[in-house]
Design a protein around this motif. Sequence first.
Motif, PDB file in Angstrom:
ATOM      1  N   ALA A   1      34.893  35.708  37.683  1.00  0.00           N
ATOM      2  CA  ALA A   1      36.286  35.706  38.156  1.00  0.00           C
ATOM      3  C   ALA A   1      36.778  34.289  38.367  1.00  0.00           C
ATOM      4  O   ALA A   1      37.915  33.951  38.014  1.00  0.00           O
ATOM      5  N   TYR A   2      35.919  33.459  38.922  1.00  0.00           N
ATOM      6  CA  TYR A   2      36.299  32.079  39.236  1.00  0.00           C
ATOM      7  C   TYR A   2      36.594  31.274  37.979  1.00  0.00           C
ATOM      8  O   TYR A   2      37.616  30.597  37.877  1.00  0.00           O
ATOM      9  N   THR A   3      35.714  31.374  37.010  1.00  0.00           N
ATOM     10  CA  THR A   3      35.873  30.571  35.796  1.00  0.00           C
ATOM     11  C   THR A   3      36.858  31.202  34.813  1.00  0.00           C
ATOM     12  O   THR A   3      37.428  30.510  33.975  1.00  0.00           O
ATOM     13  N   GLY A   4      37.055  32.516  34.923  1.00  0.00           N
ATOM     14  CA  GLY A   4      37.889  33.201  33.945  1.00  0.00           C
ATOM     15  C   GLY A   4      39.364  33.204  34.253  1.00  0.00           C
ATOM     16  O   GLY A   4      40.188  33.389  33.352  1.00  0.00           O
ATOM     17  N   ALA A   5      39.725  32.994  35.508  1.00  0.00           N
ATOM     18  CA  ALA A   5      41.145  33.043  35.891  1.00  0.00           C
ATOM     19  C   ALA A   5      41.899  31.850  35.333  1.00  0.00           C
ATOM     20  O   ALA A   5      41.337  30.764  35.159  1.00  0.00           O
ATOM     21  N   SER A   6      43.180  32.046  35.069  1.00  0.00           N
ATOM     22  CA  SER A   6      43.984  30.938  34.549  1.00  0.00           C
ATOM     23  C   SER A   6      44.188  29.866  35.612  1.00  0.00           C
ATOM     24  O   SER A   6      44.375  28.699  35.298  1.00  0.00           O
ATOM     25  N   ASP A   7      44.138  30.271  36.867  1.00  0.00           N
ATOM     26  CA  ASP A   7      44.272  29.319  37.975  1.00  0.00           C
ATOM     27  C   ASP A   7      42.921  29.189  38.658  1.00  0.00           C
ATOM     28  O   ASP A   7      42.394  30.151  39.227  1.00  0.00           O
ATOM     29  N   ARG A   8      42.341  28.010  38.597  1.00  0.00           N
ATOM     30  CA  ARG A   8      41.011  27.796  39.168  1.00  0.00           C
ATOM     31  C   ARG A   8      41.011  27.935  40.690  1.00  0.00           C
ATOM     32  O   ARG A   8      39.962  28.138  41.299  1.00  0.00           O
ATOM     33  N   VAL A   9      42.162  27.839  41.310  1.00  0.00           N
ATOM     34  CA  VAL A   9      42.245  27.991  42.764  1.00  0.00           C
ATOM     35  C   VAL A   9      42.387  29.474  43.064  1.00  0.00           C
ATOM     36  O   VAL A   9      43.477  30.045  42.958  1.00  0.00           O
ATOM     37  N   ASN A  10      41.289  30.124  43.433  1.00  0.00           N
ATOM     38  CA  ASN A  10      41.351  31.569  43.650  1.00  0.00           C
ATOM     39  C   ASN A  10      40.344  32.031  44.694  1.00  0.00           C
ATOM     40  O   ASN A  10      39.464  31.279  45.126  1.00  0.00           O
ATOM     41  N   GLY A  11      40.507  33.294  45.092  1.00  0.00           N
ATOM     42  CA  GLY A  11      39.660  33.855  46.139  1.00  0.00           C
ATOM     43  C   GLY A  11      38.198  33.887  45.764  1.00  0.00           C
ATOM     44  O   GLY A  11      37.321  33.762  46.638  1.00  0.00           O
ATOM     45  N   ALA A  12      37.901  34.047  44.475  1.00  0.00           N
ATOM     46  CA  ALA A  12      36.502  34.082  44.045  1.00  0.00           C
ATOM     47  C   ALA A  12      35.824  32.746  44.327  1.00  0.00           C
ATOM     48  O   ALA A  12      34.668  32.705  44.776  1.00  0.00           O
ATOM     49  N   GLY A  13      36.529  31.644  44.066  1.00  0.00           N
ATOM     50  CA  GLY A  13      35.950  30.327  44.337  1.00  0.00           C
ATOM     51  C   GLY A  13      35.674  30.129  45.815  1.00  0.00           C
ATOM     52  O   GLY A  13      34.646  29.560  46.203  1.00  0.00           O
ATOM     53  N   ILE A  14      36.593  30.613  46.659  1.00  0.00           N
ATOM     54  CA  ILE A  14      36.407  30.490  48.109  1.00  0.00           C
ATOM     55  C   ILE A  14      35.200  31.301  48.553  1.00  0.00           C
ATOM     56  O   ILE A  14      34.371  30.831  49.350  1.00  0.00           O
ATOM     57  N   LEU A  15      35.067  32.520  48.021  1.00  0.00           N
ATOM     58  CA  LEU A  15      33.906  33.342  48.380  1.00  0.00           C
ATOM     59  C   LEU A  15      32.603  32.710  47.885  1.00  0.00           C
ATOM     60  O   LEU A  15      31.587  32.754  48.580  1.00  0.00           O
ATOM     61  N   LEU A  16      32.628  32.126  46.707  1.00  0.00           N
ATOM     62  CA  LEU A  16      31.430  31.453  46.187  1.00  0.00           C
ATOM     63  C   LEU A  16      31.040  30.269  47.072  1.00  0.00           C
ATOM     64  O   LEU A  16      29.856  30.024  47.306  1.00  0.00           O
ATOM     65  N   ALA A  17      32.040  29.557  47.567  1.00  0.00           N
ATOM     66  CA  ALA A  17      31.763  28.446  48.481  1.00  0.00           C
ATOM     67  C   ALA A  17      31.144  28.965  49.783  1.00  0.00           C
ATOM     68  O   ALA A  17      30.185  28.380  50.312  1.00  0.00           O
ATOM     69  N   GLU A  18      31.676  30.068  50.296  1.00  0.00           N
ATOM     70  CA  GLU A  18      31.127  30.661  51.524  1.00  0.00           C
ATOM     71  C   GLU A  18      29.693  31.125  51.304  1.00  0.00           C
ATOM     72  O   GLU A  18      28.822  30.927  52.168  1.00  0.00           O
ATOM     73  N   LEU A  19      29.436  31.741  50.161  1.00  0.00           N
ATOM     74  CA  LEU A  19      28.076  32.187  49.857  1.00  0.00           C
ATOM     75  C   LEU A  19      27.120  31.009  49.772  1.00  0.00           C
ATOM     76  O   LEU A  19      25.983  31.081  50.249  1.00  0.00           O
ATOM     77  N   ALA A  20      27.579  29.924  49.158  1.00  0.00           N
ATOM     78  CA  ALA A  20      26.733  28.729  49.058  1.00  0.00           C
ATOM     79  C   ALA A  20      26.392  28.183  50.443  1.00  0.00           C
ATOM     80  O   ALA A  20      25.256  27.775  50.703  1.00  0.00           O
ATOM     81  N   MET A  21      27.366  28.188  51.346  1.00  0.00           N
ATOM     82  CA  MET A  21      27.102  27.735  52.712  1.00  0.00           C
ATOM     83  C   MET A  21      26.098  28.651  53.398  1.00  0.00           C
ATOM     84  O   MET A  21      25.180  28.183  54.091  1.00  0.00           O
ATOM     85  N   ASN A  22      26.261  29.951  53.214  1.00  0.00           N
ATOM     86  CA  ASN A  22      25.327  30.904  53.821  1.00  0.00           C
ATOM     87  C   ASN A  22      23.913  30.741  53.288  1.00  0.00           C
ATOM     88  O   ASN A  22      22.938  31.040  53.988  1.00  0.00           O
ATOM     89  N   GLU A  23      23.817  30.271  52.057  1.00  0.00           N
ATOM     90  CA  GLU A  23      22.508  30.057  51.433  1.00  0.00           C
ATOM     91  C   GLU A  23      21.982  28.640  51.665  1.00  0.00           C
ATOM     92  O   GLU A  23      21.038  28.212  51.026  1.00  0.00           O
TER      93      GLU A  23
END
Length: 380
Positions: free
Chosen positions: A192-214
């Motif tokens: 979702a993050y890489t496929g959207a026309s706008d790179r600023v999206n909710g998927a990127g934010i969730l991926l960042a949160e997951l990275a912090m949790n990990e």
Amino acid sequence: MKKLLLIGAILVTGAISFADGKTDYEKAVKLAGENKITDAVKVLEGVAKGTDASYAQKANLELGAYYLKDNKIAQAKPYLQAAWGNGSSTTPEAVEAARLLYLVGIQQKNKADAEKYIIWTDEKSGGNNADVVSSLIIFYFDNNEQSKGTARYNKAVQSANKDFVAEVNYNIGQYYLTKNNTAQAKSYLQKAYTGASDRVNGAGILLAELAMNEKNPAQAEKYLLEMNTAAKGKNAQILEILGTYYLQQNNPAKAEEFLTKTIAVEPKNSAAKILLLGIYEVQNNTAKVNSIYSQLKSASPKVTNRQIGTYFGSVGAGSLAEKYLKKAITEDKDNNAKVVLGQVYAGQGKKDEAIKILQEAVNNKVNGAAEVLKQVQAMK
């Protein structure tokens, strides 16, 4: 999931009207807009039984959506079935009614009904509504019919509409998060993050949160900086998240930089100002503390000392929370702040101080204070 249409919202907001609608339906919309919900429902019930098929369908949908919102499934279902009309109609109202009947089927654990309605909705909405498509895919995944879900997913991702595909992936990623299946969630969210026309999206934010949790802050920073670059430094949400990120990484200089940029883009962002206030408090920078504090207190609507203290408490800044909650109590005569301060004290292990201030709140008849006091008294 987002709603297909906004038509089901009039009983709540009264935001929609139909210029060529029948008098009674327009009357119901007006009553709903005045928050006279009971009266609006009565009028809609009359419209639903009327001879104007078009407006009867609209009224049935509104009534079904209204009762479903209140979790009154048995009352909602017949109205929604009437709006759907056994699939004989393909109006937007019928499609929305079928989508809501799918939710009714889920609530009633009626798999056959749920599947029937969501498949019909998918077909009649042209197979290009991301929320409906992902609902169908998730339905299959959730019922251990992986092959059916995968088949519908594979068909969906063939679409030339990048944002449609990205939204489907985003929705499925969120589904797997609710199942605590991080690996699957990340797989779909990355698409979702890489496929959207706008790179600023909710998927990127969730991926960042997951990275912090990990415990992978570098990966989280990478996502956030990529999104900030894509937004050309003008997205207040990303800027604020970056400011918070750098605070968590004990980099106050970077945090200040991005929080300041947040306010430049969004001058009314109180959360960013409170975080800056915290940074300046720790730095003992009286001039900047006074400046930011003055901005908060003069904001419209004004940010109170209790709100500032509560925010600091929520991010674990106990001493700052205590300072501003005490100001709320002494300067603003805000007895509600005593409950929050009691909770802050309890979180710091200061049981005696917590009980004392909570007892004051009880004496001041603050709503909920007695229950919080009981919980603190039971602490070991």
